[in-house]
Write a protein that holds these residues in place. Structure first.
Motif, PDB file in Angstrom:
ATOM      1  N   VAL A 255       0.829  -1.208   0.000  1.00 27.43           N
ATOM      2  CA  VAL A 255       0.000   0.000   0.000  1.00 27.43           C
ATOM      3  C   VAL A 255       0.863   1.258   0.000  1.00 27.43           C
ATOM      4  O   VAL A 255       0.629   2.195  -0.768  1.00 27.43           O
ATOM      5  N   GLY A 256       1.890   1.284   0.847  1.00 22.82           N
ATOM      6  CA  GLY A 256       2.758   2.463   0.932  1.00 22.82           C
ATOM      7  C   GLY A 256       3.508   2.726  -0.364  1.00 22.82           C
ATOM      8  O   GLY A 256       3.554   3.855  -0.851  1.00 22.82           O
ATOM      9  N   LEU A 257       4.080   1.669  -0.934  1.00 21.33           N
ATOM     10  CA  LEU A 257       4.791   1.813  -2.205  1.00 21.33           C
ATOM     11  C   LEU A 257       3.842   2.212  -3.328  1.00 21.33           C
ATOM     12  O   LEU A 257       4.145   3.100  -4.124  1.00 21.33           O
ATOM     13  N   GLY A 258       2.692   1.551  -3.377  1.00 19.62           N
ATOM     14  CA  GLY A 258       1.714   1.870  -4.422  1.00 19.62           C
ATOM     15  C   GLY A 258       1.234   3.303  -4.330  1.00 19.62           C
ATOM     16  O   GLY A 258       1.158   4.022  -5.331  1.00 19.62           O
ATOM     17  N   THR A 259       0.940   3.744  -3.118  1.00 23.45           N
ATOM     18  CA  THR A 259       0.492   5.120  -2.921  1.00 23.45           C
ATOM     19  C   THR A 259       1.582   6.112  -3.310  1.00 23.45           C
ATOM     20  O   THR A 259       1.340   7.084  -4.031  1.00 23.45           O
TER      21      THR A 259
ATOM     22  N   SER B  71       3.342  20.619  -4.447  1.00 23.07           N
ATOM     23  CA  SER B  71       3.523  21.505  -3.295  1.00 23.07           C
ATOM     24  C   SER B  71       4.413  20.858  -2.233  1.00 23.07           C
ATOM     25  O   SER B  71       4.558  19.638  -2.163  1.00 23.07           O
ATOM     26  N   VAL B  72       4.988  21.703  -1.398  1.00 19.74           N
ATOM     27  CA  VAL B  72       5.868  21.246  -0.327  1.00 19.74           C
ATOM     28  C   VAL B  72       5.104  20.338   0.635  1.00 19.74           C
ATOM     29  O   VAL B  72       5.632  19.295   1.064  1.00 19.74           O
ATOM     30  N   MET B  73       3.889  20.685   0.975  1.00 22.93           N
ATOM     31  CA  MET B  73       3.092  19.875   1.902  1.00 22.93           C
ATOM     32  C   MET B  73       2.795  18.502   1.313  1.00 22.93           C
ATOM     33  O   MET B  73       2.788  17.494   2.031  1.00 22.93           O
TER      34      MET B  73
ATOM     35  N   SER C 210       4.126  15.070   2.926  1.00 26.29           N
ATOM     36  CA  SER C 210       3.193  13.983   3.251  1.00 26.29           C
ATOM     37  C   SER C 210       3.651  12.670   2.636  1.00 26.29           C
ATOM     38  O   SER C 210       3.545  11.604   3.253  1.00 26.29           O
ATOM     39  N   LEU C 211       4.172  12.744   1.440  1.00 19.64           N
ATOM     40  CA  LEU C 211       4.713  11.564   0.766  1.00 19.64           C
ATOM     41  C   LEU C 211       5.895  10.999   1.546  1.00 19.64           C
ATOM     42  O   LEU C 211       6.008   9.786   1.745  1.00 19.64           O
ATOM     43  N   VAL C 212       6.761  11.875   2.020  1.00 18.23           N
ATOM     44  CA  VAL C 212       7.908  11.445   2.832  1.00 18.23           C
ATOM     45  C   VAL C 212       7.424  10.782   4.118  1.00 18.23           C
ATOM     46  O   VAL C 212       7.980   9.765   4.554  1.00 18.23           O
ATOM     47  N   LEU C 213       6.367  11.313   4.725  1.00 20.43           N
ATOM     48  CA  LEU C 213       5.820  10.712   5.943  1.00 20.43           C
ATOM     49  C   LEU C 213       5.299   9.296   5.695  1.00 20.43           C
ATOM     50  O   LEU C 213       5.447   8.418   6.556  1.00 20.43           O
ATOM     51  N   ILE C 214       4.709   9.066   4.538  1.00 19.93           N
ATOM     52  CA  ILE C 214       4.239   7.718   4.193  1.00 19.93           C
ATOM     53  C   ILE C 214       5.429   6.762   4.151  1.00 19.93           C
ATOM     54  O   ILE C 214       5.394   5.675   4.728  1.00 19.93           O
ATOM     55  N   VAL C 215       6.476   7.168   3.467  1.00 21.26           N
ATOM     56  CA  VAL C 215       7.665   6.318   3.335  1.00 21.26           C
ATOM     57  C   VAL C 215       8.304   6.073   4.704  1.00 21.26           C
ATOM     58  O   VAL C 215       8.683   4.941   5.034  1.00 21.26           O
ATOM     59  N   VAL C 216       8.407   7.105   5.518  1.00 18.81           N
ATOM     60  CA  VAL C 216       8.983   6.959   6.863  1.00 18.81           C
ATOM     61  C   VAL C 216       8.114   6.023   7.707  1.00 18.81           C
ATOM     62  O   VAL C 216       8.628   5.159   8.425  1.00 18.81           O
ATOM     63  N   GLY C 217       6.805   6.164   7.613  1.00 11.66           N
ATOM     64  CA  GLY C 217       5.900   5.309   8.375  1.00 11.66           C
ATOM     65  C   GLY C 217       6.021   3.837   7.996  1.00 11.66           C
ATOM     66  O   GLY C 217       6.084   2.961   8.859  1.00 11.66           O
ATOM     67  N   VAL C 218       6.062   3.556   6.711  1.00 11.64           N
ATOM     68  CA  VAL C 218       6.201   2.168   6.244  1.00 11.64           C
ATOM     69  C   VAL C 218       7.548   1.599   6.666  1.00 11.64           C
ATOM     70  O   VAL C 218       7.639   0.469   7.147  1.00 11.64           O
TER      71      VAL C 218
END
Length: 104
Positions: free
Chosen positions: A63-67, A83-85, A89-97
């Protein structure tokens, strides 16, 4: 081997998402084929990964990679906002996974 399956599943999920987007705009056989075959291959590969990885890890990474890939592809090829936000947010997904994998 399980990681290869999950990564391939995420890539095929992107094929399915692009096919879905194209099919919603123009109903052609090619777009329908991309849509159906992309998601079918994605689920088959995710299923195969479960022989090697725990469900919670395989599904989260899928899910994280696909998103993440979908967001990046849409920014690069379909004119979505950069946008920066959005990037943060994308970086937060990667960090979370990555964090979930690190603690399991």
């Amino acid at each position: 081997m399980g990681w290869i399956y999950v990564i391939a599943a995420a890539c095929f999920e992107i094929v399915g998402v692009v096919g879905l987007s194209r099919f919603s705009k123009r109903k052609t056989w090619l777009n329908g084929f991309l849509f159906v075959s992309g998601f079918a291959a994605s689920f088959i590969l995710l299923y195969a990964s479960l022989q090697y990885l725990q469900l919670s890890i395989a599904y989260t990474v899928w899910v994280g990679l696909g998103t993440s890939l979908a967001v990046v592809i849409n920014m690069l090829f379909f004119g979505e906002s950069k946008s920066v936000m959005r990037i943060a947010s994308l970086v937060l997904i990667v960090v979370g996974v990555t964090g979930l994998k690190a603690v399991s």
